[in-house]
Design an enzyme around this catalytic site. Sequence first.
Site, PDB file in Angstrom:
ATOM      1  CG  ASP A 166     -36.154  30.329  68.655  1.00 16.20           C
ATOM      2  OD1 ASP A 166     -36.662  30.651  67.565  1.00 16.20           O
ATOM      3  OD2 ASP A 166     -35.622  31.148  69.428  1.00 16.20           O
ATOM      4  CE1 TYR A 234     -38.984  37.388  63.447  1.00 14.30           C
ATOM      5  CE2 TYR A 234     -40.587  35.730  64.070  1.00 14.30           C
ATOM      6  CZ  TYR A 234     -39.395  36.367  64.294  1.00 14.30           C
ATOM      7  OH  TYR A 234     -38.608  36.001  65.343  1.00 14.30           O
TER       8      TYR A 234
END
Length: 308
Positions: A166, A234
């Site tokens: 991640d 995002y």
Amino acid sequence: MGICGKDLIKDGWFSERGALWPGQAMSLQVTDVLYSGRSAFQDLLVFTNPTYGTVLVLDGVIQVTTRDEFAYQEMIAHLPLFAHPAPVDVLVIGGGDGGVLREVLKHPSVARAVLVEIDAAVVEASKRYLPALAAGFDDPRVEVVIADGAAYMADHVDAYDVIITDSSDPIGPAEVLFQPPFYAAMARSLRAGGLACCQGECMWLHLDLIRPLLSACRRLFPTVGYAYTAVPTYPSGQIGFVICAKDAGVDLATPRRAPSAAVQGRLRYYSPPVHAAAFVLPEFARRAVEEGGDADGGRTAADAVADK
């Protein structure tokens, strides 16, 4: 010294701008700055927004918001975990906010979950300001290691069933996580039958980064796939995942297991049908990642760098 998060707040609004998403910005209204400071590695900013709740920003880039974080955390974790028949030992590289770890712990077969995060300040900030993500840190199955992920994997060969990376974008402290040596270390750290899943950038913006990343993975793993999810905060509202299996012939788009009714009731994005659908790409992206064709989704990250 790097960027200062508070300097990106003007007239009560935070704006995320960057060379990796040229010509666009994401702006969120700031109701309260909870924290602003710099760790040994990066700038940290935590603020609240009336729509998206608490927002964590690293080096000027939005990492999570409490409104939409589940769309990312669930998919990066459950795509590889449900593609594995019975993961026991799981490694999370990065993910210091704890969200991926929270999802990993929903799998009853997991006996040990190790999180390796280079920046302890991210872990501490999440524990203080993002408790819904950080709850997993108190689970007895969890071990938190503050270290470099590649170095850790070099010392733990043939040790994990699933590895999840991640990472933030390939600039600053996360740059090494997008290099071929990192993927080679990951392949060695996986057991036979293991799977890896890594943050794979945005197909609308970064096909020039995604294609060589996939090529590097295909030289190391017999099975490689690309999937994606939608995250409103995002860049371009979308982010992808590179998923690799150590075994040939693995159907990554078909889960090997399904969530129990109790677990499915706690999930807000992932389901077996969503798992399968995540691998169905728009044609411009499919041609680029599966056939190596030209990126025709617009300007690329390479274009932005060339403009500098």
